[in-house]
Design a protein around this motif. Structure first.
Motif, PDB file in Angstrom:
ATOM      1  N   ALA A   1       0.994   1.557  -5.964  1.00 31.82           N
ATOM      2  CA  ALA A   1       0.367   0.966  -4.783  1.00 31.82           C
ATOM      3  C   ALA A   1      -0.676  -0.054  -5.211  1.00 31.82           C
ATOM      4  CB  ALA A   1      -0.280   2.036  -3.912  1.00 31.82           C
TER       5      ALA A   1
ATOM      6  N   GLY B   1       2.813   6.704   5.208  1.00 32.69           N
ATOM      7  CA  GLY B   1       1.667   5.986   4.679  1.00 32.69           C
ATOM      8  C   GLY B   1       0.521   5.899   5.676  1.00 32.69           C
ATOM      9  N   THR B   2      -0.526   5.211   5.281  1.00 29.80           N
ATOM     10  CA  THR B   2      -1.728   5.125   6.116  1.00 29.80           C
ATOM     11  C   THR B   2      -2.119   3.694   6.487  1.00 29.80           C
ATOM     12  OG1 THR B   2      -3.089   5.140   4.104  1.00 29.80           O
ATOM     13  CG2 THR B   2      -2.685   7.273   5.178  1.00 29.80           C
ATOM     14  N   SER B   3      -1.358   2.730   6.045  1.00 27.78           N
ATOM     15  CA  SER B   3      -1.721   1.327   6.323  1.00 27.78           C
ATOM     16  C   SER B   3      -0.959   0.728   7.495  1.00 27.78           C
ATOM     17  CB  SER B   3      -1.486   0.466   5.072  1.00 27.78           C
ATOM     18  OG  SER B   3      -0.121   0.489   4.717  1.00 27.78           O
ATOM     19  N   TRP B   4       0.006   1.474   8.068  1.00 26.40           N
ATOM     20  CA  TRP B   4       0.836   0.908   9.134  1.00 26.40           C
ATOM     21  C   TRP B   4       0.062   0.427  10.360  1.00 26.40           C
ATOM     22  CZ3 TRP B   4       0.569   3.381  13.804  1.00 26.40           C
ATOM     23  CH2 TRP B   4       0.107   4.701  13.807  1.00 26.40           C
TER      24      TRP B   4
ATOM     25  N   ILE C   1      -7.346   1.869   7.041  1.00 21.95           N
ATOM     26  CA  ILE C   1      -6.740   2.907   6.199  1.00 21.95           C
ATOM     27  C   ILE C   1      -7.607   4.156   6.176  1.00 21.95           C
ATOM     28  CG2 ILE C   1      -6.143   3.503   3.817  1.00 21.95           C
ATOM     29  CD1 ILE C   1      -5.200   0.632   3.450  1.00 21.95           C
TER      30      ILE C   1
ATOM     31  N   SER D   1       1.099  11.195   6.806  1.00 25.23           N
ATOM     32  CA  SER D   1       0.644  10.180   5.850  1.00 25.23           C
ATOM     33  C   SER D   1       1.556  10.125   4.638  1.00 25.23           C
ATOM     34  CB  SER D   1      -0.794  10.479   5.404  1.00 25.23           C
ATOM     35  OG  SER D   1      -1.689  10.400   6.497  1.00 25.23           O
TER      36      SER D   1
ATOM     37  N   GLN E   1      -6.408   7.803   7.524  1.00 22.47           N
ATOM     38  CA  GLN E   1      -6.421   8.969   6.644  1.00 22.47           C
ATOM     39  C   GLN E   1      -7.204  10.122   7.252  1.00 22.47           C
ATOM     40  OE1 GLN E   1      -8.013   7.248   3.034  1.00 22.47           O
ATOM     41  NE2 GLN E   1      -5.974   7.031   2.123  1.00 22.47           N
TER      42      GLN E   1
ATOM     43  N   ALA F   1       0.806  -1.220   0.000  1.00 25.32           N
ATOM     44  CA  ALA F   1       0.000   0.000   0.000  1.00 25.32           C
ATOM     45  C   ALA F   1       0.843   1.276   0.000  1.00 25.32           C
ATOM     46  CB  ALA F   1      -0.935   0.005   1.203  1.00 25.32           C
ATOM     47  N   ASP F   2       2.024   1.250   0.636  1.00 22.14           N
ATOM     48  CA  ASP F   2       2.723   2.521   0.884  1.00 22.14           C
ATOM     49  C   ASP F   2       4.199   2.582   0.509  1.00 22.14           C
ATOM     50  OD1 ASP F   2       0.447   3.783   2.028  1.00 22.14           O
ATOM     51  OD2 ASP F   2       0.783   2.694   3.890  1.00 22.14           O
ATOM     52  N   TRP F   3       4.873   1.446   0.358  1.00 20.67           N
ATOM     53  CA  TRP F   3       6.323   1.498   0.234  1.00 20.67           C
ATOM     54  C   TRP F   3       6.868   1.135  -1.146  1.00 20.67           C
ATOM     55  CZ3 TRP F   3       8.071  -1.408   5.321  1.00 20.67           C
ATOM     56  CH2 TRP F   3       7.625  -0.667   6.437  1.00 20.67           C
TER      57      TRP F   3
END
Length: 377
Positions: free
Chosen positions: A291, A319-322, A303, A315, A307, A279-281
């Protein structure tokens, strides 16, 4: 004892047949409500859509229409079934899983197998196989998108799509278990659990060999080993770190499960890390796809909440999925803590079965996510 066992088996089988009959009769008597708005919309429709590489499948009076974009799905007239999971389907699959676990328990009891924790370790390759064989179907979608005839197409590819893939993997595993028990009884092998693990490693190796063959011989599939290294490496470090920390500061957490607890932690760490990376990296890891979207309801909800409450600058940086990773690790640690020595003493077969299920729901999807991103499918 034998009569009680038979009664329990008959009760489970009766409930299974009654549920199927209720759905069948309801689909005929109240087609629009039972089949169209329930079975099709939340269960069979999403599978059909996924199997045909579509964004959604729409049930109309003239048949089934497939659409490739979200806009087309919103504008469609009919009963729209979108690829992926919904709250209704997620709850439904959870109910089915719990019910089927009861059936598997009765089966293992009948076979007089499953009370040994070695069964858990011998089934890990099959969990990995389930995630890998799901990517085989993903590869067929990539082939279709590239205008190439896929190796596996509809309707055969339905066998490798959730939730039907769980039945497929279960039948493969059951066949391997029965074969292992027979080989042990014939004196061909000394240990049924090692034989079972060998069968699992075999089907896993064949599946991975196919994926690597496609990656190195077809243009529509690539290979990004850094994804595999980061995902497995980080998940392993996190799982082992938590396991060792629990051993040092709260030994009672691992007392009941032992090394099986490490397996549970690793399974859910794999799933959590895979989701965060996908999702983020990816841009930071040199992946061409920016993504991958979250398909599961819980991940999407986490998520969305992140957000809404996390500053945009944060974010953008992390990111926002951590939070999903921490939720997965927390749940896994709670499961390990819950299974103390008393549970294994009172009902070892049921304890092992539940731990297998707990690991499978993490390791199966996690393996699929890792391999799908590794091969850029």
């Amino acid at each position: 004892m034998e009569s009680e066992q038979a009664l329990t088996e008959r009760t489970w089988l009766g409930a299974f047949v009654a549920a199927l009959a209720a759905l069948a009769v309801g689909s005929v008597v109240a087609t629009e409500r039972v089949y169209d708005q329930f079975i099709w919309k939340y269960f069979w429709g999403p599978v059909y859509s996924d199997a045909n590489n579509a964004r959604c499948a729409v049930l109309t009076g003239d048949g089934i229409d497939l659409h490739a974009t979200a806009a087309a799905c919103r504008a469609a007239t009919g009963v729209v079934a979108e690829t992926g999971y919904t709250t209704v389907s997620t709850v439904g699959y959870m109910v089915v899983l719990v019910f089927m676990l009861g059936g598997v328990y009765l089966l293992l009891d009948r076979l007089e197998v499953g009370g040994d924790r070695r069964l858990f370790l011998s089934l890990v390759p099959f969990m990995l196989f389930g995630g890998a064989v799901r990517v085989v179907e993903d590869a067929t979608d990539a082939a279709v998108a590239a205008g190439v005839e896929p190796v596996v197409s509809y309707p055969l590819n339905v066998l490798f799509i959730s939730p039907i893939i769980y039945v497929t993997v279960f039948l493969v595993t059951l066949a391997a278990l029965l074969a292992s028990m027979w080989l042990e009884s014939q004196g061909t092998v000394r240990n049924r659990y090692r034989a079972l693990a060998g069968f699992g490693l075999g089907v896993l190796a064949l599946t991975l060999a196919y994926l690597f063959f496609v990656a190195f011989t077809r243009e529509y599939v690539s290979f990004y080993p850094q994804i595999l290294v980061v995902d497995v490496g980080l998940a392993s470090v996190l799982a082992y770190g938590i396991y060792r920390a629990a051993d040092r500061f709260e030994p009672e957490i691992n007392a009941g499960t032992g090394v099986v607890g490490l397996g549970i932690l690793w399974a859910h760490a794999i799933d959590g890390v895979a989701n965060v990376v996908a999702a983020d990296w990816l841009p930071e890891l040199g992946h061409p796809i920016e993504a991958y979207g979250a398909k599961h309801v819980a991940n999407r909800a986490i998520i969305d909440v992140t957000q809404a409450i996390q500053p945009a600058s944060v974010s953008a940086a992390i990111g926002t999925s951590w939070p999903f990773l921490f939720v997965k690790l927390g749940v896994a640690l709670g499961i390990v803590w819950l299974f103390d020595e008393r549970i294994f003493e009172e009902s070892p077969r049921y304890a092992v079965l539940l731990l297998v299920a707990a690991a499978a729901v993490g390791l199966g999807p996690g393996t699929r996510d890792i391999l799908r991103v590794t091969f850029a499918i």
